[in-house]
Design a protein around this motif. Structure first.
Motif, short mmCIF file in Angstrom:
data_model
loop_
_atom_site.label_atom_id
_atom_site.label_comp_id
_atom_site.label_asym_id
_atom_site.label_seq_id
_atom_site.Cartn_x
_atom_site.Cartn_y
_atom_site.Cartn_z
N THR A 22 0.85 -1.18 0.00
CA THR A 22 0.00 0.00 0.00
C THR A 22 0.89 1.23 0.00
O THR A 22 1.82 1.32 0.81
N PHE A 23 0.61 2.13 -0.90
CA PHE A 23 1.38 3.37 -1.00
C PHE A 23 0.44 4.54 -0.78
O PHE A 23 -0.69 4.55 -1.28
N THR A 24 0.90 5.51 -0.03
CA THR A 24 0.15 6.73 0.17
C THR A 24 0.98 7.88 -0.37
O THR A 24 2.13 8.06 0.04
N VAL A 25 0.39 8.64 -1.27
CA VAL A 25 1.08 9.78 -1.86
C VAL A 25 0.26 11.02 -1.57
O VAL A 25 -0.94 11.05 -1.80
N ARG A 26 0.92 12.04 -1.08
CA ARG A 26 0.24 13.31 -0.81
C ARG A 26 0.85 14.37 -1.72
O ARG A 26 2.05 14.60 -1.69
#
Length: 162
Positions: free
Chosen positions: A3-7
């Motif tokens: 899971t990757f979270t990019v802001r």
């Protein structure tokens, strides 16, 4: 599975969101606001993300943008409209940017207006640049291109025409 979270920051469409005056982006924005104001730009690229990005970038400088996915659709559009500038990819399926520039140059002689055209492409060799310029494009920029460089190229081509 990972899971990757990019802001990512949201680009606000107002001058208060622009960087301070000493920054090159702020300087470009200040210099181009009047030049790109209501400039009609045709973007021709088969990649939806590229069309969307260029549309957002140019509209943030108050240009009017028509983004089209193919040379055939661009030719159809050009039958009724003469934009102030065209940004075109070279490598597209079915028909390429070279076919588009041949059509645009045939229109130029008929309509008496030499439409500035910039090739915006992943082909980055010196021989490609020479071929592009020889074909009738005024500028050759490689993808991914620097936003400031693209805006400066547009200003250099149309700055004195509007």
């Amino acid at each position: 599975g990972a899971t990757f979270t990019v802001r990512l920051p949201v680009l606000k469409n107002n001058l208060s969101a622009m960087p301070q005056e000493g920054n090159s982006t702020a300087s470009i924005a200040k210099k181009t606001t009047g030049v790109l104001e209501k400039l009609q730009i045709l973007v021709v690229d088969d990649e939806p993300d590229t069309r969307k990005f260029l549309t957002l970038l140019l509209e943030s400088h108050n240009a009017k943008v028509q983004a089209i996915e193919s040379v055939a659709a661009a030719i159809y559009y050009l039958d009724d409209t003469t934009p102030d500038l065209i940004l075109s990819d070279l490598g597209m399926p079915e028909q390429d940017g070279y076919e588009l520039i041949r059509y645009v140059r045939s229109l130029s002689s008929q309509r008496g207006k030499n439409i500035p055209v910039i090739a915006l492409t992943a082909y980055a060799t010196a021989s490609t640049e020479q071929q592009v310029l020889k074909a009738g494009f005024q500028k050759h920029l490689t993808k991914p291109t620097d936003c400031d460089k693209l805006i400066s190229a547009i200003v250099s081509l149309v700055g004195n025409q509007k």
